[in-house]
Design a protein around this motif. Structure first.
Motif, PDB file in Angstrom:
ATOM      1  N   ALA A 196       4.363  16.747  15.319  1.00  0.00           N
ATOM      2  CA  ALA A 196       5.449  17.343  16.099  1.00  0.00           C
ATOM      3  C   ALA A 196       6.663  16.422  16.119  1.00  0.00           C
ATOM      4  O   ALA A 196       7.805  16.859  15.920  1.00  0.00           O
ATOM      5  CB  ALA A 196       4.976  17.626  17.526  1.00  0.00           C
ATOM      6  N   LEU A 197       6.424  15.134  16.345  1.00  0.00           N
ATOM      7  CA  LEU A 197       7.505  14.152  16.379  1.00  0.00           C
ATOM      8  C   LEU A 197       8.231  14.082  15.039  1.00  0.00           C
ATOM      9  O   LEU A 197       9.469  14.133  14.987  1.00  0.00           O
ATOM     10  CB  LEU A 197       6.932  12.778  16.733  1.00  0.00           C
ATOM     11  N   ARG A 198       7.485  13.978  13.954  1.00  0.00           N
ATOM     12  CA  ARG A 198       8.115  13.904  12.622  1.00  0.00           C
ATOM     13  C   ARG A 198       8.818  15.210  12.268  1.00  0.00           C
ATOM     14  O   ARG A 198       9.883  15.209  11.632  1.00  0.00           O
ATOM     15  CB  ARG A 198       7.079  13.556  11.546  1.00  0.00           C
ATOM     16  N   GLY A 199       8.234  16.327  12.663  1.00  0.00           N
ATOM     17  CA  GLY A 199       8.875  17.613  12.392  1.00  0.00           C
ATOM     18  C   GLY A 199      10.229  17.724  13.058  1.00  0.00           C
ATOM     19  O   GLY A 199      11.198  18.190  12.460  1.00  0.00           O
ATOM     20  N   VAL A 200      10.293  17.287  14.319  1.00  0.00           N
ATOM     21  CA  VAL A 200      11.570  17.299  15.044  1.00  0.00           C
ATOM     22  C   VAL A 200      12.548  16.318  14.405  1.00  0.00           C
ATOM     23  O   VAL A 200      13.728  16.627  14.200  1.00  0.00           O
ATOM     24  CB  VAL A 200      11.347  16.953  16.532  1.00  0.00           C
ATOM     25  N   GLU A 201      12.063  15.119  14.062  1.00  0.00           N
ATOM     26  CA  GLU A 201      12.933  14.083  13.508  1.00  0.00           C
ATOM     27  C   GLU A 201      13.570  14.505  12.182  1.00  0.00           C
ATOM     28  O   GLU A 201      14.767  14.306  11.972  1.00  0.00           O
ATOM     29  CB  GLU A 201      12.139  12.795  13.296  1.00  0.00           C
ATOM     30  N   ILE A 202      12.767  15.058  11.280  1.00  0.00           N
ATOM     31  CA  ILE A 202      13.300  15.392   9.956  1.00  0.00           C
ATOM     32  C   ILE A 202      14.010  16.747   9.950  1.00  0.00           C
ATOM     33  O   ILE A 202      14.453  17.216   8.911  1.00  0.00           O
ATOM     34  CB  ILE A 202      12.208  15.370   8.865  1.00  0.00           C
ATOM     35  N   GLU A 203      14.083  17.371  11.141  1.00  0.00           N
ATOM     36  CA  GLU A 203      14.761  18.662  11.292  1.00  0.00           C
ATOM     37  C   GLU A 203      14.113  19.748  10.436  1.00  0.00           C
ATOM     38  O   GLU A 203      14.796  20.511   9.741  1.00  0.00           O
ATOM     39  CB  GLU A 203      16.255  18.527  10.983  1.00  0.00           C
ATOM     40  N   ALA A 204      12.783  19.785  10.489  1.00  0.00           N
ATOM     41  CA  ALA A 204      12.050  20.823   9.779  1.00  0.00           C
ATOM     42  C   ALA A 204      12.337  22.185  10.409  1.00  0.00           C
ATOM     43  O   ALA A 204      12.630  22.283  11.607  1.00  0.00           O
ATOM     44  CB  ALA A 204      10.551  20.531   9.829  1.00  0.00           C
ATOM     45  N   ASP A 205      12.252  23.223   9.606  1.00  0.00           N
ATOM     46  CA  ASP A 205      12.466  24.583  10.110  1.00  0.00           C
ATOM     47  C   ASP A 205      11.251  25.099  10.862  1.00  0.00           C
ATOM     48  O   ASP A 205      11.364  25.983  11.717  1.00  0.00           O
ATOM     49  CB  ASP A 205      12.777  25.536   8.951  1.00  0.00           C
ATOM     50  N   VAL A 206      10.078  24.565  10.517  1.00  0.00           N
ATOM     51  CA  VAL A 206       8.835  25.028  11.130  1.00  0.00           C
ATOM     52  C   VAL A 206       7.767  23.957  10.966  1.00  0.00           C
ATOM     53  O   VAL A 206       7.801  23.174  10.015  1.00  0.00           O
ATOM     54  CB  VAL A 206       8.374  26.361  10.487  1.00  0.00           C
ATOM     55  N   LEU A 207       6.845  23.910  11.911  1.00  0.00           N
ATOM     56  CA  LEU A 207       5.671  23.047  11.780  1.00  0.00           C
ATOM     57  C   LEU A 207       4.509  23.955  11.398  1.00  0.00           C
ATOM     58  O   LEU A 207       4.147  24.873  12.145  1.00  0.00           O
ATOM     59  CB  LEU A 207       5.371  22.324  13.105  1.00  0.00           C
ATOM     60  N   LEU A 208       3.949  23.721  10.232  1.00  0.00           N
ATOM     61  CA  LEU A 208       2.819  24.517   9.754  1.00  0.00           C
ATOM     62  C   LEU A 208       1.526  23.756  10.003  1.00  0.00           C
ATOM     63  O   LEU A 208       1.338  22.655   9.482  1.00  0.00           O
ATOM     64  CB  LEU A 208       2.963  24.815   8.258  1.00  0.00           C
ATOM     65  N   LYS A 209       0.647  24.318  10.816  1.00  0.00           N
ATOM     66  CA  LYS A 209      -0.634  23.671  11.088  1.00  0.00           C
ATOM     67  C   LYS A 209      -1.711  24.354  10.263  1.00  0.00           C
ATOM     68  O   LYS A 209      -2.140  25.471  10.577  1.00  0.00           O
ATOM     69  CB  LYS A 209      -0.979  23.719  12.576  1.00  0.00           C
ATOM     70  N   VAL A 242       0.827  -1.213   0.000  1.00  0.00           N
ATOM     71  CA  VAL A 242       0.000   0.000   0.000  1.00  0.00           C
ATOM     72  C   VAL A 242       0.858   1.259   0.000  1.00  0.00           C
ATOM     73  O   VAL A 242       0.627   2.203  -0.756  1.00  0.00           O
ATOM     74  CB  VAL A 242      -0.951   0.003   1.216  1.00  0.00           C
ATOM     75  N   GLY A 243       1.871   1.306   0.877  1.00  0.00           N
ATOM     76  CA  GLY A 243       2.741   2.471   0.940  1.00  0.00           C
ATOM     77  C   GLY A 243       4.065   2.199   0.252  1.00  0.00           C
ATOM     78  O   GLY A 243       4.321   1.110  -0.274  1.00  0.00           O
ATOM     79  N   ALA A 244       4.922   3.209   0.256  1.00  0.00           N
ATOM     80  CA  ALA A 244       6.230   3.049  -0.379  1.00  0.00           C
ATOM     81  C   ALA A 244       7.237   2.440   0.577  1.00  0.00           C
ATOM     82  O   ALA A 244       8.365   2.175   0.209  1.00  0.00           O
ATOM     83  CB  ALA A 244       6.729   4.396  -0.879  1.00  0.00           C
ATOM     84  N   GLY A 245       6.837   2.233   1.824  1.00  0.00           N
ATOM     85  CA  GLY A 245       7.751   1.655   2.792  1.00  0.00           C
ATOM     86  C   GLY A 245       7.487   2.180   4.179  1.00  0.00           C
ATOM     87  O   GLY A 245       6.652   3.062   4.390  1.00  0.00           O
ATOM     88  N   ILE A 246       8.188   1.601   5.143  1.00  0.00           N
ATOM     89  CA  ILE A 246       8.070   2.040   6.526  1.00  0.00           C
ATOM     90  C   ILE A 246       8.797   3.376   6.708  1.00  0.00           C
ATOM     91  O   ILE A 246       9.894   3.575   6.185  1.00  0.00           O
ATOM     92  CB  ILE A 246       8.682   0.986   7.471  1.00  0.00           C
ATOM     93  N   TYR A 247       8.159   4.267   7.468  1.00  0.00           N
ATOM     94  CA  TYR A 247       8.782   5.565   7.728  1.00  0.00           C
ATOM     95  C   TYR A 247      10.078   5.410   8.520  1.00  0.00           C
ATOM     96  O   TYR A 247      10.158   4.643   9.483  1.00  0.00           O
ATOM     97  CB  TYR A 247       7.836   6.472   8.522  1.00  0.00           C
ATOM     98  N   SER A 248      11.083   6.151   8.096  1.00  0.00           N
ATOM     99  CA  SER A 248      12.270   6.415   8.902  1.00  0.00           C
ATOM    100  C   SER A 248      12.735   7.807   8.526  1.00  0.00           C
ATOM    101  O   SER A 248      12.481   8.279   7.406  1.00  0.00           O
ATOM    102  CB  SER A 248      13.388   5.395   8.641  1.00  0.00           C
ATOM    103  N   LYS A 249      13.391   8.461   9.439  1.00  0.00           N
ATOM    104  CA  LYS A 249      13.895   9.808   9.153  1.00  0.00           C
ATOM    105  C   LYS A 249      14.772   9.795   7.906  1.00  0.00           C
ATOM    106  O   LYS A 249      14.650  10.660   7.036  1.00  0.00           O
ATOM    107  CB  LYS A 249      14.701  10.330  10.334  1.00  0.00           C
ATOM    108  N   PHE A 250      15.631   8.806   7.819  1.00  0.00           N
ATOM    109  CA  PHE A 250      16.625   8.783   6.752  1.00  0.00           C
ATOM    110  C   PHE A 250      15.982   8.562   5.383  1.00  0.00           C
ATOM    111  O   PHE A 250      16.379   9.175   4.403  1.00  0.00           O
ATOM    112  CB  PHE A 250      17.671   7.716   7.070  1.00  0.00           C
ATOM    113  N   ARG A 251      14.958   7.702   5.335  1.00  0.00           N
ATOM    114  CA  ARG A 251      14.244   7.484   4.074  1.00  0.00           C
ATOM    115  C   ARG A 251      13.461   8.731   3.686  1.00  0.00           C
ATOM    116  O   ARG A 251      13.445   9.126   2.514  1.00  0.00           O
ATOM    117  CB  ARG A 251      13.304   6.279   4.216  1.00  0.00           C
ATOM    118  N   ALA A 252      12.831   9.360   4.670  1.00  0.00           N
ATOM    119  CA  ALA A 252      12.054  10.568   4.387  1.00  0.00           C
ATOM    120  C   ALA A 252      12.944  11.682   3.846  1.00  0.00           C
ATOM    121  O   ALA A 252      12.619  12.334   2.844  1.00  0.00           O
ATOM    122  CB  ALA A 252      11.333  11.029   5.649  1.00  0.00           C
ATOM    123  N   VAL A 253      14.069  11.907   4.488  1.00  0.00           N
ATOM    124  CA  VAL A 253      14.979  12.972   4.056  1.00  0.00           C
ATOM    125  C   VAL A 253      15.562  12.657   2.679  1.00  0.00           C
ATOM    126  O   VAL A 253      15.704  13.542   1.827  1.00  0.00           O
ATOM    127  CB  VAL A 253      16.104  13.174   5.089  1.00  0.00           C
TER     128      VAL A 253
END
Length: 242
Positions: free
Chosen positions: A146-159, A108-119
């Motif tokens: 919030a967790l994913r934003g911190v993990e991927i080192e995002a500059d901002v979380l936009l809600k 269904v998806g492209a794979g299991i989430y990990s920070k490294f795959r996402a980046v």
């Protein structure tokens, strides 16, 4: 030139239902997809977390006879449905998108989430949509964002919401509510402002990830936020920061 290199966009499931009150609204999906593609085309890397409330909300399932854990698991599946729908909409708009899931979903998806795959995918120009919440019951998709934003080192979380920022009260219920252009995390806690759930809010505060709450339903707003036009931002939303 955009202000941000990488953003984490949090969308509510309810926002995808448009005015029909349930499920997925094709016009709303197309509008969101066009905005997301425009931001990605400007060079900003985009990660996205979506709620599932337009299909099933785990906590509400408790009152309908579902065990909380089972209900939350059903809610996780709802977020994956929304993630796949947004992926299709972005691709239909000519963009590149990929879904990663926090729970095993096979083909269904492209794979299991990990920070490294996402980046890695974002560096290759893909918008990465992370489905399944945190993969655990008792945690909201606010916390997941919030967790994913911190993990991927995002500059901002936009809600992205239906409302143009944070108010002293719910502006849809209280016409006298006053909007904040900017507020600190400490002030938001002291004044008990409803920005995100406390777990998500604390994660952002402790890790220095600013939150920008804005009106996503107006086309073009996401591009203005990503570009960082200070004069335009005040009317679009509220910045919560340290």
């Amino acid at each position: 030139m955009s202000r941000y290199k990488r953003i984490l966009l949090k969308l509510s499931g309810e926002s995808l239902q448009g005015k029909q009150g349930y499920g997925l609204d094709s016009q709303m999906l197309a509008s969101y997809a066009a905005q997301i593609k425009a931001v990605a085309d400007s060079g900003v890397q985009v990660g996205i977390v979506i709620g599932g409330g337009n299909i099933f909300r785990g906590l509400s399932g408790v009152g309908k006879g579902f065990d909380r854990v089972r209900g939350d698991q059903m809610g996780m599946l709802a977020t994956v449905i929304n993630s796949l729908a947004l992926q299709s909409a972005i691709e239909n708009a000519g963009g590149k998108a990929c879904v990663l899931t926090s729970i095993p979903m096979g083909p269904v998806g492209a794979g299991i989430y990990s920070k490294f795959r996402a980046v890695e995918l974002m560096n290759d120009g893909y918008t990465v949509i992370i489905g399944g919440g945190t993969g655990n019951p008792f945690f909201t998709t606010d916390t997941a964002s919030a967790l994913r934003g911190v993990e991927i080192e995002a500059d901002v979380l936009l809600k992205g919401t239906r409302v143009n920022g944070v108010y002293t009260a719910d502006p849809e219920k209280d016409p006298s509510a006053v909007k904040y252009d900017t507020v600190t995390f400490a002030e938001a806690i002291e004044k008990r402002l409803k920005v995100m759930d406390l777990t998500a809010f604390t994660l952002c505060m402790e890790n220095g990830l600013p939150i920008f709450v804005f009106d996503m339903d107006t086309p073009g707003n996401l591009e203005k936020v990503a570009a960082g036009d200070d004069r335009a931002l005040a009317g679009i939303g509220t910045l919560v920061h340290n």
